[in-house]
Motif scaffolding. Structure first.
Motif: not given
Lengths: 220, 220, 220, 220
Positions: A86-93, A105-122
């Motif tokens: 996901a990070l690789a896609g975050l940097s744009q021109e 936007d990209g980060y929001f999408s990533f977290i939205g798609d991986n909500r468990r991840y967010a909760r896990l690291i939280q």
DNA sequence: GATGAATGAGCGTTCATTCAT
DNA sequence: AATGAATGAACGCTCATTCAT
């Protein structure tokens, strides 16, 4: 009599095999562990529960992941890879403002798609536990991308340094997904419905614009 | 464990009694539980450890708090009261901008003084567990104060509604205390030193100003 | 229905208490552990079996002895004390020959009365395992008494030094109790019957006399 | 454990195959089992460890030896054969005294060369366990040779009967190898060095001479 | 109030063994 | 001949909790 038992056993195994062909036991273990660790935390999750949810023998978890900590690491590791992609896609021109919008936007999408991840690291970040090193590894990558993107517009030190904006922007994004459910009852509607998410996206963009406006004006 | 030397034990008890007169056993239990729940989470904390840290008999915890869940509730409850007291002080008189700055200052101070509380709810909110109702009760109070304060300047619905600003502002505050420590190694200096906290405060005020500027301009 | 259960439970406990009054649970655990460790070795004994034999809850073993190794140590320790007491009685007054006969008589009696002990150390000494230090502690005391007694008649070094006689004499005594049972079937009669033991005693005395005769003649 | 890198694995297997051609897997299993059973006893040894030490798949042990007990039997059986061969060489021609010296010399050498065997039966004989029958079979052969040799000079019954001398002499020999290591620290020097062994041999011969002297004098 | 003995369920993990390949 | 996936029982041990004192 023993013949009966054997027959039944063989049948059971066959049935199960059919149902599981598509996925593989180790993957199913990982999936079940992911869900449970996220919901109940590391200490609150038992290997028995994982085994039950994955419809797998208890011992098999150890066979594949060595022990509970290994299983947990495997779960995190899997997100680490997704995170990296996901990070690789975050940097744009493009101009700064667009790039930052795109990144969030990209980060929001990533977290939205991986909500468990967010909760896990939280959870794990809040308890400064044994798994912090892995967590840190995951966070560092994100920080570097964000800081890199913002770096050109910000001073290296002080209250406007990248690290503060990193925390502010990521907190704004993550905390929506972790807190909102707890406030759902308070607000009435689901915070993770499609419309609600779009609204949050808009809010974030608005905030980012406000911050950039101010930065520009300060610079002038 | 069975007694080893009765004599030594009796002496220990006397010493302990003297030292503890001021505080009371139940308070010491609460304090130890607070620290441990915060560090290891609910499931990761054992009553045995609480008893050891509080230098108290295991059974006494049950005597005072019924069971583990009761102890956890007592810890949260204590913060709820502190929280309530803090909230009372958040609402100030004066023009909007000052009031909001004052409110966030107060909230930052409260979280800074009760870091364990932040980590505790961060953990419990992430795992949507059995304790959510209590957490929710704690959050609701805060939400209402913040929403009340911001309400006059914001639309009731949409991406600029109070609930979004509530999450953004509180996330900005809380996530500093929960995430920053994990990134400490990355940044070199301690994120909870006096200077670092002052810097974060400045950052928050700067952000708030930026947001209010934008709101004002939008309104115009 | 639940009333029934409770009633039965209370009754059970009462009954057990009556039966156990004389001994105490921790002592019963020790006794059961002793028997099992001796018969099956450390690794071959499970705490569950100990608990069952002692008619005691599994957890209680841990409560009293911390863990399996602690239980094993407690068993050995208990013999160490008995051993020490026995050693104190081994050293007698009088002419050398009588003293040595008396010492071996005493040692034979001790081993005969504590056959489990002999088997226990025989097992643990053969496997040079984790418990050797404790074993060594137990052996050292014995060695010093025997060596002290024999010292005056023997050279400090060489094939006639005390350490060789120590091993020869103690081996002669212990191996009877450990090996003879395995050969019982071969010999027909029980090797630990009263008569058989008396016979072995006679054999030992005869051997000791033969050795002392030779020593005297060598000295002359 | 699941494969990590298939490439590496294949290479490993080739290497192993080359190194093992000379020996054969089943022999390597036996060797590893021997060492482990001796060091940790039957119950203390796991097939997993045997497999690891033998660098062999766990399942292969079962393939060759059926189960754990079968593996243990195979280890003992191997010694039984070695034992038999050694016994054949124990009986010599010539006058009684020489024959006995030669026999004990041979037995000492055999035990010295098969120290593991001594420790193994020591353990199993002390715990009168499930494997006693096999042990007994091994002991019986030895007993018969020794008793046969001594028989002509001794009464069939009583304290001077062959069985007592058998135990005394074999105990004197075996216990050196099993106990000495535990006393090594106490004595300073290694009990299984070449010189130390020669010294023990001398001691044994001296004892045998003393016993035979006494027997001769008694007979006269 | 306060303690220590006692319990039973459940924990993570190891184990010998089975079996398809 | 050889392997690795899979199983289920048992292991040592921790846990929250009960209870008599």
């Amino acid at each position: 009599m023993p013949a009966k038992t054997t027959a039944r056993k063989t049948k059971d195994r066959k049935e199960r095999k059919d149902r599981n062909k598509d996925e593989g036991r180790s993957a199913r273990i990982l999936e079940a562990a992911d869900a449970l660790f996220c919901e109940r935390g590391f200490a609150g999750t038992s290997l028995r529960d994982v085994a039950k949810d994955a419809e797998v023998n208890k011992g098999l978890i150890v066979y594949y992941y060595q022990n509970k900590a290994g299983l947990f690491s495997a779960v995190l590791e899997r997100y680490y890879e997704a995170h990296g992609a996901a990070l690789a896609g975050l940097s744009q021109e493009g101009p700064l403002r667009e790039r930052i919008h795109a990144m969030l936007d990209g980060y929001f999408s990533f977290i939205g798609d991986n909500r468990r991840y967010a909760r896990l690291i939280q959870q794990e970040v809040a308890r400064s536990g044994e798994h912090l090193p892995l967590i840190r590894k995951n966070l560092r990558g994100l920080f570097e991308v964000v800081a890199g993107e913002l770096g050109e517009a910000l001073p290296a030190e002080g209250p406007l340094s990248p690290k503060h904006f990193f925390l502010t922007l990521s907190g704004m994004t993550i905390s929506y997904f972790t807190y909102a459910p707890a406030l759902k009852a308070l607000w009435g509607s689901s915070p993770v419905g499609e419309l609600a998410l779009a609204e949050r996206r808009e809010h974030i963009h608005w905030v980012v614009d406000a911050l950039l406006d101010r930065l520009e004006r300060d610079a002038a």
